[in-house]
Design an enzyme around this catalytic site. Structure first.
Site, PDB file in Angstrom:
ATOM      1  N   GLU A 507       1.826  -0.651   1.121  1.00 38.26           N
ATOM      2  CA  GLU A 507       2.945  -1.596   1.127  1.00 38.26           C
ATOM      3  C   GLU A 507       3.950  -1.242   2.216  1.00 38.26           C
ATOM      4  O   GLU A 507       4.503  -2.129   2.882  1.00 38.26           O
ATOM      5  CB  GLU A 507       3.623  -1.642  -0.241  1.00 38.26           C
ATOM      6  CG  GLU A 507       2.706  -2.035  -1.399  1.00 38.26           C
ATOM      7  CD  GLU A 507       1.941  -3.328  -1.190  1.00 38.26           C
ATOM      8  OE1 GLU A 507       2.365  -4.166  -0.348  1.00 38.26           O
ATOM      9  OE2 GLU A 507       0.909  -3.521  -1.855  1.00 38.26           O
ATOM     10  N   ASP A 571      -4.258  -0.973   4.677  1.00 34.61           N
ATOM     11  CA  ASP A 571      -5.180  -0.032   4.031  1.00 34.61           C
ATOM     12  C   ASP A 571      -5.365   1.218   4.881  1.00 34.61           C
ATOM     13  O   ASP A 571      -5.293   2.353   4.386  1.00 34.61           O
ATOM     14  CB  ASP A 571      -6.544  -0.693   3.803  1.00 34.61           C
ATOM     15  CG  ASP A 571      -6.588  -1.555   2.548  1.00 34.61           C
ATOM     16  OD1 ASP A 571      -5.656  -1.466   1.729  1.00 34.61           O
ATOM     17  OD2 ASP A 571      -7.569  -2.308   2.393  1.00 34.61           O
TER      18      ASP A 571
END
Length: 667
Positions: A507, A571
């Site tokens: 995030e 990711d």
């Protein structure tokens, strides 16, 4: 773990666990296929349930949360005089949804006034009033309308008008020419035909009405931006005056619509709003002008039936599942009613139910450790930014300003919504949904013209998910995800940093992906990059696009690296900075092996095992075409194959599949 207690006494809760040594498939080398190595045992013993289209550890945790919510709702639905006002609302909402006998007995009577309003349209000018009435009860034909932060002045909330109004998952479904896409369009028309038959139309009339709906939706899709184009924030921001909007579509009475739905600040031709996709509004105008009134009525009817299907008689629910569940996603059977009604209550009264969920589950210890992990990973991201050899000091300085401005919202809300004005009547499932949808519409539109509330959340607390908002410049971790397998108080730091730590890193990295990097520390759409740094970023991002575009999942589901660029960047960056934070937390110490694994190996297994997932061919194809996240196997293998730290942890050799050369790296 994430501070969620597992003492609720429910079977599903008791079965949840974090790191699982038995899930490892020792028959394959981690350097050949790390996903299979990490998840093979789990995959073999966890087939996709008949009521699901995919089944992973995300889904298992969401099911665990759902059983907790069910226990809350079942208790609240007992019609006791001592119930609190909130218990009355969530309990009676749930009980009304569960009462399928009464819903079937009532038939179409609850929805009939709304159907009659559509059928009573005498001319095109009457369209605005009908669309307005549909919006007020939560059905959204043609377009989407809400509030949003101004992209170039995020402290100000403005009205936002965006493309919408289609029944297939994505605009490209209307235009792809491969055999499967052609088949899905035929199945969709057949589904629409059946809906109209269920309304009492003859097969011939139902077929004509279905074709009319498909024609209108195809025209709307043609004017829509595709998903990849929408990734550019500048492409979906056009602040126009109301009079400019009217010039795009004079056939719709916009001023009357704004007044009817209760949107403040849009009175008069010089008021302004964000019209995300102006060509879509022109396409909508063409539909209104060129389409017969009867065909527009068919389109509005199909939209209303689809939006309200869960509280319509069983035959409508079954037909809707047959297309969206079975054909599109590959599920074999409709989910149990309690699951759907639990989700529906969570959707309609999220804070009323979410507050009870947090009371039952959120523990202080896990919440404290989460904040410590966030701080450690933010520090690691700062070190990562400062160490980049491709970024100039000027841009690094701005990146650090943005990083330090990120607001962390973890575990629960500071304040809960007040539902005192919402009337929930036991036995009125249709009315309850309409009234809660109208409450939410009013709540969203009331924000227009006011300062941005940075304490608000965009998902309910029981949700197994997290998000970064570039315009609020914040990361958000609801209570639902703060538990195994993502985070476990009983687990070592290595596993926790590989699980929830990588999600935190993910995030945070979103603030610096291809979309997030275009917003500054205040959340404003502003270019703070030097041209040479922007070019260096794009070169590195292109490596990720090409890498993931080469992956092919079940059913020849080829991934779209451009659509997934933001998530794949997050990711890759997220796991790397989580690893950096773990190493600093360990402070040079090498903990003893656990389950025969080093701390580094357990870190990567912590990452791999949160993504264990079985999936139907249909769902894999759907996800590859519409989801900005890669399929689970490639989320795992794509990242670790880019990390020398992984290759060292498992002694992988050059030339093995999990050693990518050249490796892709942005952050």
């Amino acid at each position: 773990m994430a501070g969620l207690l597992i003492s609720c006494g429910l079977a599903a809760a008791q079965k949840m666990q974090g790191f699982d040594a038995s899930a490892i498939d020792h028959s394959i080398s981690p350097c050949v296929n790390f996903y299979q190595y990490a998840c093979g045992g789990w995959l073999a013993s966890n087939p996709v349930p008949n009521d699901q289209s995919r089944w992973g550890r995300f889904d298992a945790l969401q099911e665990r949360n759902r059983t907790i919510l069910q226990s809350i709702l079942e208790a609240a639905s007992a019609n006791r005089p001592t119930r609190t006002p909130i218990e009355q609302k969530i309990g009676d909402y749930y009980a009304s949804c569960m009462d399928t006998k009464l819903i079937d007995q009532k038939g179409l009577a609850p929805i009939q006034p709304d159907l009659d309003r559509i059928n009573a349209m005498a001319n095109k000018p009457a369209l605005t009033a009908v669309v307005t009435s549909m919006y007020r009860i939560g059905s959204n034909p043609f377009f989407r309308f809400s509030s949003e932060p101004d992209a170039k002045n995020s402290s100000e909330m403005i009205a936002g008008l965006d493309q919408g109004g289609i029944g297939l998952p994505d605009r490209d479904y209307y235009f792809r020419t491969d055999d499967k896409s052609v088949e899905i369009r035929k199945e969709y028309i057949a589904h629409l035909l059946k809906l109209f038959e269920l309304l009492g139309n003859s097969t011939e009339v139902a077929a004509q009405r279905a074709e009319a709906v498909m024609k209108i939706e195809t025209a709307l899709a043609k004017g829509s931006l595709d998903s990849v184009s929408r990734r550019d924030p500048a492409a979906v921001y056009h602040r126009l005056k109301v009079k400019e909007l009217i010039s795009l579509s004079p056939g719709f009475d916009w001023e009357s619509f704004f007044k009817g739905v209760g949107a403040p600040g849009l009175n008069g031709p010089d008021a302004s709003l964000d019209v995300s996709v102006p060509p879509f509004i022109r396409a909508m105008e063409s539909v209104i002008v060129q389409t017969s009134l009867d065909d527009i009525k068919s389109y509005l009817t199909a939209t209303l039936l689809t939006d309200r299907s869960i509280i319509l008689p069983s035959k409508f629910q079954e037909e809707t599942f047959d297309f969206y569940g079975r054909i599109l996603s590959g599920a074999k059977e409709l989910r149990a009613r309690w699951k759907r009604c639990t989700d529906q209550t969570d959707n309609s009264l999220p804070d009323a139910l979410g507050e009870r969920f947090v009371e039952k589950t959120l523990g202080a210890e896990g919440l404290k450790r989460m904040h410590e992990m966030v701080a450690a990973i933010e520090k690691a991201l700062g070190q990562d930014i400062q160490s980049l050899d491709w970024m100039t000091p000027k841009t690094k300085e701005q990146a650090m300003v943005k990083l330090h401005a990120i607001l962390n919202k973890v575990g629960t809300k500071d304040h809960w919504l007040d539902y005192a004005s919402v009337k929930v009547i036991r036995g009125d499932a249709y009315g309850n949904l309409a009234r809660t949808d109208e409450f939410e519409l009013h709540r969203e539109l009331e924000k227009i013209g006011k300062p941005l509330d940075r304490k608000d959340w965009q998902m309910s607390q029981p949700t197994v998910n997290a998000y970064y908002d570039p315009q609020e410049n914040d990361i958000n971790f609801p209570a639902g995800i703060l538990q195994p397998p993502f985070y476990d108080n009983k687990m070592d730091d290595a596993v926790n940093f590989g699980g929830i730590g990588a999600v935190i890193g993910h995030e945070l990295t979103h603030g610096f992906d291809d979309q997030g990097r275009q917003f500054d520390a205040h959340g404003d759409l502003r270019d703070w990059w030097t041209p040479e740094d922007a070019k260096a970023f794009e070169q590195r991002a292109d490596c990720i696009v090409k890498e993931y575009s080469s992956f092919v999942g079940p059913g020849d589901a080829r991934l779209n690296g451009k659509l997934e660029l933001g998530e794949n960047t997050a990711d890759n960056g997220g796991l790397r900075i989580a690893y950096m934070a773990l190493r600093e937390t360990l402070d040079g110490k090498e903990p003893p092996k656990r389950d025969g694994l080093t701390a580094e190996q357990r870190f990567f297994l912590g990452w791999g095992q949160v993504w264990c997932e079985n999936i139907t061919v249909e769902s894999a194809r759907l996800q590859a075409q519409t989801n900005p996240h890669a399929l689970a196997e490639f989320r795992v293998n794509g990242v670790v194959s880019n990390m020398p730290e992984f290759q060292k942890a498992f002694a992988c050799q050059t030339g093995q599949p999990m050693v990518r050369y050249p490796a892709c790296r942005v952050w």
